[in-house]
Design a protein around this motif. Structure first.
Motif: not given
Length: 160
Positions: A26-31
């Motif tokens: 749901r978020s724009q997080i890159e791992i």
């Protein structure tokens, strides 16, 4: 249960990411994964360790207001396993750094966090014979560095 087994840290991190993937989607997080090639192994309770990394990754997400990068680093050396969870968020002001592991300390505002996450995280890390510290520059993200003894180092200690 409180059983301690040999835990492959790289695999544990991958399992953790998979577990919280729906919350990250749901978020724009890159791992970003920066793992040691030979996966570090620690003696621990996989469920509790997973709780630690779930907490740290979701905290990082919250610190970045849902967009940015989280870099997971594992290093193996000198009888220690070093795991870092680094975010590109706004950082933690110096006056708060010493308080972040205190129970009920939170900057998330009323109703948005119990503040128990990091206190519990700290307790689990200690229970595993490890240390955790946060390194942060205001405006320049935060890195949580956890150091555990390797499983091999613990076995050697048990023998001698």
């Amino acid at each position: 249960s409180g059983d301690f087994d040999e835990v492959n840290i790289n695999k544990l991190l991958n399992d953790t990411i998979q577990l919280i993937e729906p919350q990250l989607r749901r978020s724009q997080i890159e791992i970003i994964k920066d793992y040691a090639e030979s996966s570090p192994k620690v003696m621990g309770n996989a469920g509790k360790l997973q709780q630690v990394f779930t907490n740290l990754i979701l905290n990082a997400r919250d610190a970045m207001y849902g967009e940015g990068g989280v870099t997971l680093t594992t290093r193996n050396g000198g009888g220690d396993v070093v795991i870092e969870v680094a975010d590109t968020g706004e950082g933690i002001p110096e006056e708060n750094i010493s308080k972040i592991f205190d129970p009920f300390f939170t900057t998330k505002g009323v109703g948005n966090g119990t503040g128990l996450g990091l206190a519990v995280t700290y307790g689990i890390v200690q229970e595993h014979g490890g240390t955790i510290e946060a390194v942060s520059e205001k405006g320049d993200g935060t890195t949580f560095r956890i150091v555990f003894p390797t499983a091999a180092a613990i076995e050697q200690r048990a023998v001698s």
